[in-house]
Scaffold this motif. Structure first.
Motif, PDB file in Angstrom:
ATOM      1  N   THR A   8       0.867  -1.179   0.000  1.00 41.21           N
ATOM      2  CA  THR A   8       0.000   0.000   0.000  1.00 41.21           C
ATOM      3  C   THR A   8       0.900   1.224   0.000  1.00 41.21           C
ATOM      4  OG1 THR A   8      -1.739  -1.166   1.194  1.00 41.21           O
ATOM      5  CG2 THR A   8      -1.811   1.238   1.238  1.00 41.21           C
ATOM      6  N   VAL A   9       0.662   2.116  -0.945  1.00 40.75           N
ATOM      7  CA  VAL A   9       1.552   3.257  -1.172  1.00 40.75           C
ATOM      8  C   VAL A   9       0.749   4.544  -1.047  1.00 40.75           C
ATOM      9  CG1 VAL A   9       3.146   4.358  -2.784  1.00 40.75           C
ATOM     10  CG2 VAL A   9       2.923   1.854  -2.762  1.00 40.75           C
ATOM     11  N   LYS A  10       1.316   5.497  -0.304  1.00 39.63           N
ATOM     12  CA  LYS A  10       0.711   6.824  -0.222  1.00 39.63           C
ATOM     13  C   LYS A  10       1.606   7.819  -0.939  1.00 39.63           C
ATOM     14  CE  LYS A  10      -1.054   8.036   3.703  1.00 39.63           C
ATOM     15  NZ  LYS A  10      -1.221   8.543   5.092  1.00 39.63           N
ATOM     16  N   LEU A  11       1.037   8.511  -1.917  1.00 38.88           N
ATOM     17  CA  LEU A  11       1.733   9.584  -2.604  1.00 38.88           C
ATOM     18  C   LEU A  11       1.261  10.882  -1.966  1.00 38.88           C
ATOM     19  CD1 LEU A  11       1.078   7.157  -4.801  1.00 38.88           C
ATOM     20  CD2 LEU A  11       2.245   8.703  -6.338  1.00 38.88           C
ATOM     21  N   ARG A  12       2.127  11.518  -1.213  1.00 42.33           N
ATOM     22  CA  ARG A  12       1.728  12.604  -0.318  1.00 42.33           C
ATOM     23  C   ARG A  12       2.110  13.978  -0.892  1.00 42.33           C
ATOM     24  NH1 ARG A  12       4.375  11.935   5.259  1.00 42.33           N
ATOM     25  NH2 ARG A  12       6.176  12.702   4.082  1.00 42.33           N
ATOM     26  N   GLY A  13       1.104  14.833  -0.970  1.00 46.30           N
ATOM     27  CA  GLY A  13       1.362  16.239  -1.223  1.00 46.30           C
ATOM     28  C   GLY A  13       1.465  16.658  -2.669  1.00 46.30           C
ATOM     29  N   GLY A  14       1.191  15.745  -3.604  1.00 49.12           N
ATOM     30  CA  GLY A  14       1.251  16.106  -5.015  1.00 49.12           C
ATOM     31  C   GLY A  14      -0.090  16.586  -5.540  1.00 49.12           C
ATOM     32  N   ARG A  15      -0.097  17.010  -6.790  1.00 49.62           N
ATOM     33  CA  ARG A  15      -1.333  17.447  -7.433  1.00 49.62           C
ATOM     34  C   ARG A  15      -1.757  16.394  -8.442  1.00 49.62           C
ATOM     35  NH1 ARG A  15      -2.217  20.318 -11.998  1.00 49.62           N
ATOM     36  NH2 ARG A  15      -0.067  21.037 -12.173  1.00 49.62           N
ATOM     37  N   PRO A  16      -2.833  15.645  -8.174  1.00 49.87           N
ATOM     38  CA  PRO A  16      -3.267  14.602  -9.113  1.00 49.87           C
ATOM     39  C   PRO A  16      -3.715  15.205 -10.448  1.00 49.87           C
ATOM     40  CG  PRO A  16      -4.264  14.293  -6.940  1.00 49.87           C
ATOM     41  CD  PRO A  16      -3.645  15.654  -6.950  1.00 49.87           C
ATOM     42  N   TRP A  17      -3.282  14.598 -11.528  1.00 47.34           N
ATOM     43  CA  TRP A  17      -3.625  15.074 -12.874  1.00 47.34           C
ATOM     44  C   TRP A  17      -4.965  14.518 -13.317  1.00 47.34           C
ATOM     45  CZ3 TRP A  17      -4.693  12.437 -17.417  1.00 47.34           C
ATOM     46  CH2 TRP A  17      -4.705  13.202 -18.590  1.00 47.34           C
ATOM     47  N   GLU A  43      -9.402  10.869   2.710  1.00 51.88           N
ATOM     48  CA  GLU A  43      -9.397   9.429   2.987  1.00 51.88           C
ATOM     49  C   GLU A  43      -8.003   8.843   2.775  1.00 51.88           C
ATOM     50  OE1 GLU A  43     -11.514   5.270   1.444  1.00 51.88           O
ATOM     51  OE2 GLU A  43     -12.294   7.219   0.761  1.00 51.88           O
ATOM     52  N   ALA A  44      -7.314   9.303   1.743  1.00 54.52           N
ATOM     53  CA  ALA A  44      -5.953   8.840   1.507  1.00 54.52           C
ATOM     54  C   ALA A  44      -5.003   9.347   2.587  1.00 54.52           C
ATOM     55  CB  ALA A  44      -5.479   9.311   0.129  1.00 54.52           C
ATOM     56  N   THR A  45      -5.205  10.583   3.022  1.00 54.90           N
ATOM     57  CA  THR A  45      -4.351  11.173   4.053  1.00 54.90           C
ATOM     58  C   THR A  45      -4.451  10.398   5.357  1.00 54.90           C
ATOM     59  OG1 THR A  45      -4.601  13.347   3.050  1.00 54.90           O
ATOM     60  CG2 THR A  45      -3.869  13.288   5.341  1.00 54.90           C
ATOM     61  N   GLU A  46      -5.647   9.985   5.696  1.00 54.67           N
ATOM     62  CA  GLU A  46      -5.887   9.305   6.975  1.00 54.67           C
ATOM     63  C   GLU A  46      -5.489   7.833   6.954  1.00 54.67           C
ATOM     64  OE1 GLU A  46     -10.001  10.007   7.632  1.00 54.67           O
ATOM     65  OE2 GLU A  46      -9.765  12.194   7.796  1.00 54.67           O
ATOM     66  N   ALA A  47      -5.348   7.255   5.783  1.00 49.37           N
ATOM     67  CA  ALA A  47      -5.053   5.820   5.685  1.00 49.37           C
ATOM     68  C   ALA A  47      -3.592   5.530   6.032  1.00 49.37           C
ATOM     69  CB  ALA A  47      -5.352   5.335   4.265  1.00 49.37           C
ATOM     70  N   THR A  48      -3.349   4.332   6.500  1.00 47.37           N
ATOM     71  CA  THR A  48      -1.980   3.883   6.742  1.00 47.37           C
ATOM     72  C   THR A  48      -1.425   3.267   5.457  1.00 47.37           C
ATOM     73  OG1 THR A  48      -2.753   1.721   7.524  1.00 47.37           O
ATOM     74  CG2 THR A  48      -2.403   3.442   9.179  1.00 47.37           C
ATOM     75  N   ALA A  49      -0.115   3.316   5.323  1.00 50.17           N
ATOM     76  CA  ALA A  49       0.506   2.798   4.108  1.00 50.17           C
ATOM     77  C   ALA A  49       1.841   2.153   4.439  1.00 50.17           C
ATOM     78  CB  ALA A  49       0.710   3.937   3.099  1.00 50.17           C
ATOM     79  N   ASP A  50       2.240   1.204   3.605  1.00 49.93           N
ATOM     80  CA  ASP A  50       3.543   0.558   3.779  1.00 49.93           C
ATOM     81  C   ASP A  50       4.669   1.484   3.328  1.00 49.93           C
ATOM     82  OD1 ASP A  50       2.376  -2.014   4.532  1.00 49.93           O
ATOM     83  OD2 ASP A  50       1.761  -2.155   2.430  1.00 49.93           O
ATOM     84  N   ILE A  51       4.401   2.283   2.301  1.00 48.69           N
ATOM     85  CA  ILE A  51       5.403   3.187   1.740  1.00 48.69           C
ATOM     86  C   ILE A  51       4.747   4.544   1.522  1.00 48.69           C
ATOM     87  CG2 ILE A  51       6.921   3.658  -0.241  1.00 48.69           C
ATOM     88  CD1 ILE A  51       7.000   0.627  -0.743  1.00 48.69           C
ATOM     89  N   THR A  52       5.418   5.601   1.945  1.00 47.05           N
ATOM     90  CA  THR A  52       4.939   6.957   1.690  1.00 47.05           C
ATOM     91  C   THR A  52       5.962   7.690   0.837  1.00 47.05           C
ATOM     92  OG1 THR A  52       3.682   7.057   3.756  1.00 47.05           O
ATOM     93  CG2 THR A  52       4.244   9.155   2.716  1.00 47.05           C
ATOM     94  N   LEU A  53       5.510   8.239  -0.271  1.00 51.48           N
ATOM     95  CA  LEU A  53       6.370   8.947  -1.204  1.00 51.48           C
ATOM     96  C   LEU A  53       6.069  10.440  -1.136  1.00 51.48           C
ATOM     97  CD1 LEU A  53       6.055   6.584  -4.326  1.00 51.48           C
ATOM     98  CD2 LEU A  53       7.763   6.508  -2.499  1.00 51.48           C
ATOM     99  N   ASP A  54       7.095  11.238  -0.958  1.00 50.88           N
ATOM    100  CA  ASP A  54       6.936  12.688  -0.923  1.00 50.88           C
ATOM    101  C   ASP A  54       6.760  13.204  -2.349  1.00 50.88           C
ATOM    102  OD1 ASP A  54       7.018  15.395  -0.482  1.00 50.88           O
ATOM    103  OD2 ASP A  54       9.198  15.467  -0.171  1.00 50.88           O
TER     104      ASP A  54
END
Length: 434
Positions: A8-17, A43-54
């Motif tokens: 599970t991957v969280k892509l944090r702080g970007g602007r989705p296209w 919902e994505a912000t609150e979820a836990t993830a195995d990997i978080t990408l800045d």
């Protein structure tokens, strides 16, 4: 691309296209789970993830798609392998590539198609393959396209050679129409191009090198537009390089024909003046053309005449590129530089560049899981782009086994920070993960 359990991957702080993105959207976290975009926003912000990408200051884009990659395997692994080419692709933001068939042996049978697809399963991006139009790309008899199409091949080309026989090309188009596949043409009339090594013009005359006239390309573009009209079968033009070729495609589209076309980065960033030093790094087919041709290619990309940017990534071993200019093989590396060159040189909005490098190529190549909006439920083939990052291209060749980089020393803007393929981070902070 290998399949299996994904983190599970969280892509944090970007602007989705999203399609039509004007660059004024707000940032939102993106959650990837089981190979799909699972949530965007709170919902994505609150979820836990195995990997978080800045992804701060970045755009979360669909992964790029290359319609024209020379992976050299089977047969020329000293220049590139499917694994090394796939790594270069991932570093360049590509989540899918289409391998060209001019390998040894040629990809002209179901057996070789299976081999390439199997090797591609372990690559860090999705590897699709084209098939040859004719057996061994010899232009004499049609390859068994139906057998290859049954394995998922949807685009056929003799790339590196144009099909010279008019009647054979007509028959190939009729056959392709019945199969529902696309033929892609390398437009080069060999009676005009044989023995040439660069564009015919003032520069070739000054250098004393044999030149290929623009008409060598344009005559075949003209012929195939006519044959496409005759047969009612679409055609795709590979790496257009001349102003007249672009105009011919523009006219055909205006007349309602189903024509698509691509251009390579070197044909909108370099001119034949680059050959002045007799450096074989700048030898390519079609050859580098004039400033007027470069301007026409740029205009074609801007107005939609040219549908896609395709790298024509063509690795060659250092010893082969050290031969004299007229003896060295043609071709340049492109996978790791295409995005930055497009953002730097075309002066198009990011949305337009994403369309040219992702959305439209995915449609032409019939890659349904690629080039999709960044939206919940969509496949997680993603490229995180820092559009303002500046960097200088070096001469190492990056992940490729070859080093034939014609852009060394060029300062460019726009860089890939992360690449996620089928839900798996394969590039993190600009570094390949495998």
């Amino acid at each position: 691309m290998s399949t299996g359990p994904n983190p599970t991957v969280k892509l944090r702080g970007g602007r989705p296209w999203t399609p039509g993105d004007r660059g004024d959207g707000t940032s939102a976290d993106v959650l990837v789970r089981d190979g799909l975009v699972a949530a965007i926003g709170p919902e994505a912000t609150e979820a836990t993830a195995d990997i978080t990408l800045d992804c701060g200051d970045c755009v979360v884009s669909p992964g790029l798609v290359d319609l024209h990659t020379h992976l050299r395997q089977p047969g020329k692994e000293e220049a590139e392998t499917i694994e090394s080419g796939g790594r270069a692709a991932a570093l360049g933001g590509f989540t899918a590539v289409l391998a060209m068939p001019n390998t040894t042996p040629t990809i002209d049978s179901a057996e070789v198609v299976r081999e390439v697809l199997e090797l591609g399963r372990s690559a860090p991006c999705a590897v699709h393959t084209s098939g040859a139009i004719t057996v061994d790309r010899a232009g004499e008899r049609l390859a068994p396209m139906a057998e290859m199409a049954a394995l998922g091949v949807s685009l056929f080309t003799d790339d590196g050679s144009g099909v010279q026989d008019d009647a054979l090309m007509r028959r190939a188009l009729e056959y392709a129409g019945g199969l529902g596949v696309i033929l892609a043409q390398h437009c080069e009339v060999t009676s005009l191009s044989q023995g040439t090594c660069m564009h015919e013009g003032a520069v070739s005359s000054r250098l004393g090198l044999s030149g290929q006239p623009a008409e060598a390309e344009e005559l075949m573009v003209m012929r195939d537009i006519a044959l496409s009209r005759l047969t009612g079968t679409p055609v795709h033009f590979l790496h257009l390089s001349t102003a007249r070729s672009v105009d011919l495609v523009r006219q055909a589209k205006a007349a309602g024909q189903t024509i698509t076309a691509e251009a390579a980065p070197h044909h909108f960033t370099l001119t034949d003046e680059a050959c002045v030093g007799y450096d074989p790094l700048f030898k390519v087919h079609p050859p580098l053309r004039t400033p007027a041709d470069v301007a026409a290619v740029k205009a074609g990309l801007a107005d939609g005449t040219i549908d896609a940017i395709a790298t024509d990534h063509a690795p060659h071993t250092p010893d082969s590129k050290e031969l004299p200019f007229d003896q060295a093989p043609p071709g340049m590396l492109g996978l790791e530089y295409a995005l930055a060159l497009a953002l730097t040189e075309l002066q198009l909005p990011l949305d337009a560049v994403i369309s040219l490098l992702s959305v439209r190529p995915a449609v032409i190549g019939r890659m349904d899981e690629q080039g999709r909006p960044v939206a919940v439920g969509e496949p997680a083939n993603l490229c995180v782009i820092d559009p303002s990052a500046t960097w200088t291209i070096d001469d190492t060749g990056g992940a490729s086994r070859s080093r034939n980089v014609p852009y060394a020393g060029r300062r460019v803007t726009g860089k890939v920070r992360h690449t996620v393929c089928a839900g798996e981070p394969v590039v993190i902070d600009g570094a390949a993960q495998r």
